[in-house]
Design a protein around this motif. Structure first.
Motif, PDB file in Angstrom:
ATOM      1  N   HIS A 224       9.531 -44.995  -7.055  1.00  7.86           N
ATOM      2  CA  HIS A 224      10.961 -45.235  -6.430  1.00  7.86           C
ATOM      3  C   HIS A 224      10.472 -46.305  -6.216  1.00  7.86           C
ATOM      4  O   HIS A 224      10.389 -46.305  -4.497  1.00  7.86           O
ATOM      5  CB  HIS A 224      11.462 -44.406  -5.888  1.00  7.86           C
ATOM      6  N   ILE A 225      11.173 -47.100  -5.835  1.00  5.93           N
ATOM      7  CA  ILE A 225      10.984 -48.846  -5.124  1.00  5.93           C
ATOM      8  C   ILE A 225      12.163 -49.623  -4.994  1.00  5.93           C
ATOM      9  O   ILE A 225      13.145 -49.823  -5.443  1.00  5.93           O
ATOM     10  CB  ILE A 225      10.204 -50.075  -5.880  1.00  5.93           C
ATOM     11  N   LEU A 226      12.740 -50.161  -3.817  1.00  4.64           N
ATOM     12  CA  LEU A 226      13.887 -49.530  -3.395  1.00  4.64           C
ATOM     13  C   LEU A 226      14.096 -50.952  -3.072  1.00  4.64           C
ATOM     14  O   LEU A 226      13.610 -52.178  -4.303  1.00  4.64           O
ATOM     15  CB  LEU A 226      13.677 -50.310  -1.011  1.00  4.64           C
ATOM     16  N   PRO A 227      15.832 -51.675  -3.773  1.00  5.78           N
ATOM     17  CA  PRO A 227      15.694 -52.663  -4.880  1.00  5.78           C
ATOM     18  C   PRO A 227      15.327 -54.370  -4.751  1.00  5.78           C
ATOM     19  O   PRO A 227      14.970 -55.137  -5.212  1.00  5.78           O
ATOM     20  CB  PRO A 227      17.248 -52.659  -4.599  1.00  5.78           C
TER      21      PRO A 227
ATOM     22  N   SER B 220      17.656 -47.134  -7.994  1.00  3.43           N
ATOM     23  CA  SER B 220      18.834 -47.107  -8.136  1.00  3.43           C
ATOM     24  C   SER B 220      18.930 -46.240  -6.363  1.00  3.43           C
ATOM     25  O   SER B 220      17.421 -45.328  -6.175  1.00  3.43           O
ATOM     26  CB  SER B 220      18.952 -45.471  -8.929  1.00  3.43           C
ATOM     27  N   TYR B 221      19.150 -46.072  -5.879  1.00  2.00           N
ATOM     28  CA  TYR B 221      19.617 -45.676  -4.582  1.00  2.00           C
ATOM     29  C   TYR B 221      21.304 -44.182  -4.493  1.00  2.00           C
ATOM     30  O   TYR B 221      22.001 -44.603  -4.764  1.00  2.00           O
ATOM     31  CB  TYR B 221      20.109 -46.781  -3.594  1.00  2.00           C
ATOM     32  N   SER B 222      19.552 -43.503  -3.879  1.00  2.00           N
ATOM     33  CA  SER B 222      21.136 -42.985  -2.900  1.00  2.00           C
ATOM     34  C   SER B 222      20.440 -42.109  -1.601  1.00  2.00           C
ATOM     35  O   SER B 222      19.467 -42.435  -1.328  1.00  2.00           O
ATOM     36  CB  SER B 222      21.389 -40.781  -4.171  1.00  2.00           C
ATOM     37  N   SER B 223      20.774 -41.513  -0.950  1.00  7.06           N
ATOM     38  CA  SER B 223      20.604 -41.196   0.330  1.00  7.06           C
ATOM     39  C   SER B 223      19.665 -40.382   0.181  1.00  7.06           C
ATOM     40  O   SER B 223      19.185 -39.751   1.269  1.00  7.06           O
ATOM     41  CB  SER B 223      21.900 -40.532   1.353  1.00  7.06           C
ATOM     42  N   SER B 224      20.079 -39.278  -0.508  1.00 12.94           N
ATOM     43  CA  SER B 224      18.936 -38.029  -0.838  1.00 12.94           C
ATOM     44  C   SER B 224      17.389 -38.833  -1.315  1.00 12.94           C
ATOM     45  O   SER B 224      16.627 -37.804  -0.758  1.00 12.94           O
ATOM     46  CB  SER B 224      19.285 -37.359  -1.503  1.00 12.94           C
ATOM     47  N   ASP B 225      17.604 -39.945  -1.402  1.00 16.98           N
ATOM     48  CA  ASP B 225      16.192 -40.290  -2.191  1.00 16.98           C
ATOM     49  C   ASP B 225      15.244 -41.405  -1.037  1.00 16.98           C
ATOM     50  O   ASP B 225      13.883 -41.045  -0.915  1.00 16.98           O
ATOM     51  CB  ASP B 225      16.021 -41.872  -2.765  1.00 16.98           C
ATOM     52  N   MET B 226      16.332 -41.754   0.650  1.00 16.44           N
ATOM     53  CA  MET B 226      15.358 -41.515   1.235  1.00 16.44           C
ATOM     54  C   MET B 226      14.480 -40.394   2.068  1.00 16.44           C
ATOM     55  O   MET B 226      14.001 -40.552   3.130  1.00 16.44           O
ATOM     56  CB  MET B 226      16.217 -42.542   2.446  1.00 16.44           C
TER      57      MET B 226
ATOM     58  N   ILE C 240      30.878 -58.639   7.646  1.00 17.24           N
ATOM     59  CA  ILE C 240      30.223 -58.292   6.072  1.00 17.24           C
ATOM     60  C   ILE C 240      29.463 -56.783   6.394  1.00 17.24           C
ATOM     61  O   ILE C 240      28.163 -57.412   6.829  1.00 17.24           O
ATOM     62  CB  ILE C 240      29.848 -59.217   5.736  1.00 17.24           C
ATOM     63  N   LEU C 241      29.792 -56.118   5.821  1.00 12.60           N
ATOM     64  CA  LEU C 241      29.388 -54.945   6.164  1.00 12.60           C
ATOM     65  C   LEU C 241      28.749 -54.494   4.743  1.00 12.60           C
ATOM     66  O   LEU C 241      29.343 -54.140   4.097  1.00 12.60           O
ATOM     67  CB  LEU C 241      29.167 -53.975   7.232  1.00 12.60           C
ATOM     68  N   LEU C 242      27.219 -54.787   3.867  1.00 12.71           N
ATOM     69  CA  LEU C 242      26.830 -54.085   2.848  1.00 12.71           C
ATOM     70  C   LEU C 242      25.186 -52.845   2.765  1.00 12.71           C
ATOM     71  O   LEU C 242      24.376 -53.208   3.399  1.00 12.71           O
ATOM     72  CB  LEU C 242      26.449 -55.160   2.712  1.00 12.71           C
ATOM     73  N   ASP C 243      25.577 -52.129   1.833  1.00 13.43           N
ATOM     74  CA  ASP C 243      24.796 -50.947   2.557  1.00 13.43           C
ATOM     75  C   ASP C 243      23.169 -51.425   1.897  1.00 13.43           C
ATOM     76  O   ASP C 243      22.411 -50.325   1.747  1.00 13.43           O
ATOM     77  CB  ASP C 243      25.308 -49.829   1.534  1.00 13.43           C
ATOM     78  N   ASN C 244      23.044 -52.380   1.712  1.00 15.16           N
ATOM     79  CA  ASN C 244      21.191 -52.671   0.806  1.00 15.16           C
ATOM     80  C   ASN C 244      21.170 -53.647   1.003  1.00 15.16           C
ATOM     81  O   ASN C 244      21.304 -54.322   1.315  1.00 15.16           O
ATOM     82  CB  ASN C 244      21.204 -52.129  -0.330  1.00 15.16           C
ATOM     83  N   TYR C 245      20.154 -53.850   1.378  1.00 16.12           N
ATOM     84  CA  TYR C 245      19.338 -54.876   2.034  1.00 16.12           C
ATOM     85  C   TYR C 245      19.042 -56.218   0.707  1.00 16.12           C
ATOM     86  O   TYR C 245      19.407 -57.456   1.080  1.00 16.12           O
ATOM     87  CB  TYR C 245      17.702 -55.041   2.350  1.00 16.12           C
ATOM     88  N   LEU C 246      19.075 -56.256  -0.536  1.00 21.96           N
ATOM     89  CA  LEU C 246      19.195 -56.707  -1.705  1.00 21.96           C
ATOM     90  C   LEU C 246      20.393 -57.060  -1.060  1.00 21.96           C
ATOM     91  O   LEU C 246      20.624 -58.923  -1.265  1.00 21.96           O
ATOM     92  CB  LEU C 246      19.054 -56.156  -2.834  1.00 21.96           C
ATOM     93  N   SER C 247      21.551 -56.819  -0.856  1.00 20.31           N
ATOM     94  CA  SER C 247      23.139 -56.891  -0.913  1.00 20.31           C
ATOM     95  C   SER C 247      23.218 -58.210   0.374  1.00 20.31           C
ATOM     96  O   SER C 247      23.602 -59.155   0.052  1.00 20.31           O
ATOM     97  CB  SER C 247      24.417 -56.399  -1.060  1.00 20.31           C
ATOM     98  N   ASN C 248      22.371 -57.834   1.576  1.00 17.10           N
ATOM     99  CA  ASN C 248      22.263 -58.694   2.828  1.00 17.10           C
ATOM    100  C   ASN C 248      21.908 -60.314   2.313  1.00 17.10           C
ATOM    101  O   ASN C 248      22.456 -60.949   2.848  1.00 17.10           O
ATOM    102  CB  ASN C 248      21.503 -57.629   3.868  1.00 17.10           C
ATOM    103  N   LEU C 249      21.136 -59.806   1.885  1.00 17.68           N
ATOM    104  CA  LEU C 249      19.526 -61.193   1.840  1.00 17.68           C
ATOM    105  C   LEU C 249      20.807 -62.420   0.742  1.00 17.68           C
ATOM    106  O   LEU C 249      20.958 -63.310   1.185  1.00 17.68           O
ATOM    107  CB  LEU C 249      18.576 -61.198   1.313  1.00 17.68           C
ATOM    108  N   THR C 250      21.567 -60.941  -0.725  1.00 21.10           N
ATOM    109  CA  THR C 250      22.329 -62.555  -1.430  1.00 21.10           C
ATOM    110  C   THR C 250      23.269 -62.564  -1.137  1.00 21.10           C
ATOM    111  O   THR C 250      24.111 -63.962  -1.139  1.00 21.10           O
ATOM    112  CB  THR C 250      22.343 -61.389  -2.304  1.00 21.10           C
ATOM    113  N   ALA C 251      23.562 -62.144   0.219  1.00 18.46           N
ATOM    114  CA  ALA C 251      25.282 -62.857   0.231  1.00 18.46           C
ATOM    115  C   ALA C 251      25.343 -63.925   1.754  1.00 18.46           C
ATOM    116  O   ALA C 251      25.322 -64.621   1.700  1.00 18.46           O
ATOM    117  CB  ALA C 251      25.875 -61.872   1.422  1.00 18.46           C
ATOM    118  N   ALA C 252      24.201 -63.878   2.067  1.00 21.73           N
ATOM    119  CA  ALA C 252      23.811 -64.950   3.400  1.00 21.73           C
ATOM    120  C   ALA C 252      23.513 -66.173   1.797  1.00 21.73           C
ATOM    121  O   ALA C 252      23.655 -66.944   2.992  1.00 21.73           O
ATOM    122  CB  ALA C 252      21.912 -64.629   3.877  1.00 21.73           C
ATOM    123  N   GLU C 253      22.457 -65.986   1.308  1.00 25.25           N
ATOM    124  CA  GLU C 253      22.697 -67.324  -0.044  1.00 25.25           C
ATOM    125  C   GLU C 253      23.589 -68.177  -0.328  1.00 25.25           C
ATOM    126  O   GLU C 253      23.083 -69.002  -0.824  1.00 25.25           O
ATOM    127  CB  GLU C 253      21.026 -66.519  -1.001  1.00 25.25           C
TER     128      GLU C 253
END
Length: 320
Positions: free
Chosen positions: A99-102, A130-136, A219-232
């Motif tokens: 399981h690798i973070l997106p 895929s991500y869920s809180s239990s995965d952490m 802008i609140l986004l729940d994962n890091y991929l979305s954060n950097l994509t939004a900045a891009e």
């Protein structure tokens, strides 16, 4: 003590019939006749001395006993399947489910995965993102995973992949539009954030002496991929975690407008169960990941060689 309960076959037939509420659809799924399904259910009811279905005109419904049994059967059959899969992975043909973070999978691991496959063609590798809180907290059905935190997950062994530094990042176009020169210039800009406490931007503002930040668009986004994509996509400033974000900076998809870096206490860790520590496939992929991120860290550190300040993010972000 010998098991005297219903057979797994009859419980599986019941599970499908109860889920579908139709002997005909259950028969189609299990590739048998509707009369065979009816016979199995009748035998199960007689063995348990319970009525599991209400037979209505052209319809079925579960009795309370049937509903309770369905919940128990689905829980324990899934646990049994999971246990069988784990035994098969540990003792059968070499295979690994990781399981690798997106963001990490998309930007770092998958582009280099052919190298691992060339070195280990005998290993069947499955990567889940895929991500869920239990995965952490747990690995679920996976053999190995990558997690963000301080390295303490009960029941799991953890080895650090890298040390992290934080710097604000944005697109070249966003910088062209706003001509930011220092951290003071983040005031009034849209800040892209992860849902964590304390607020990372406020924490950075405190460390650089520009706190408190006034109210700003966020802008609140729940994962890091979305954060950097939004900045891009020119939506605002995000927090770049180095060396994770280094490939995007190297390709000029993002830029770091300020010569300001902060180290943080949290990091990324490769985790696995103690009983899997000596499995060759776990060792192979773990060592490959550690080497991959060591190379990335060296490249990032050489590029950004100035001293970093220290800041602590005491939170549990969805940094994936």
């Amino acid at each position: 003590m010998a098991y005297k309960g219903p057979s797994l076959q009859s419980l599986r037939v019941f599970q499908v019939a109860a889920r579908e509420l139709s002997f005909k659809r259950a028969a189609a799924e299990l590739n048998v006749t509707p009369s065979a399904i009816s016979h199995q259910i009748k035998g199960l009811e007689q063995q348990l001395n319970l009525t599991l279905f209400r037979r209505l005109n052209r319809a079925l419904s579960l009795t309370p006993a049937g509903d309770d049994l369905l919940q128990a059967v689905e829980l324990h059959l899934s646990e049994l399947q999971r246990a069988v899969d784990q035994v098969s992975r540990r003792h059968g043909a070499p295979s690994l489910r990781a399981h690798i973070l997106p963001f990490m999978a998309t930007e770092i691991v998958i582009p280099k995965l052919y190298e691992f496959q060339q070195d280990h063609p005998e290993l069947e590798l499955r990567i889940e993102t895929s991500y869920s809180s239990s995965d952490m907290i747990t690995l679920s059905d996976c053999d190995l995973g990558v997690r963000f935190g301080t390295g303490n997950w009960p029941g799991l062994m953890a080895e650090k992949l890298m040390d992290l530094r934080v710097t604000p990042v944005c697109s070249p176009e966003f910088q062209r539009q706003h001509q930011m020169q220092s951290m003071e210039d983040i005031r009034g800009k849209t800040l892209i954030n992860l849902p964590m406490e304390p607020n990372p931007w406020q924490r950075l503002a405190e460390e650089t002496g520009i706190a408190p930040l006034p109210p700003h668009q966020e802008i609140l986004l729940d994962n890091y991929l979305s954060n950097l994509t939004a900045a891009e996509q020119n939506l605002g400033l995000a927090l770049g975690l180095l060396p994770m974000a280094f490939p995007m900076l190297q390709k000029n998809r993002l830029i770091a407008p300020f010569d300001v870096h902060f180290t943080i206490d949290e990091s990324y860790w490769v985790v696995y169960r103690p009983q899997d520590a000596e499995r060759p496939e776990v060792q192979k992929f773990k060592h490959w990941l550690i080497g991959l991120f060591a190379t990335l860290q060296n490249s990032s550190d050489e590029f950004y060689s100035f001293e970093a300040q220290k800041v602590s993010f005491v939170g549990s972000p969805h940094s994936n």
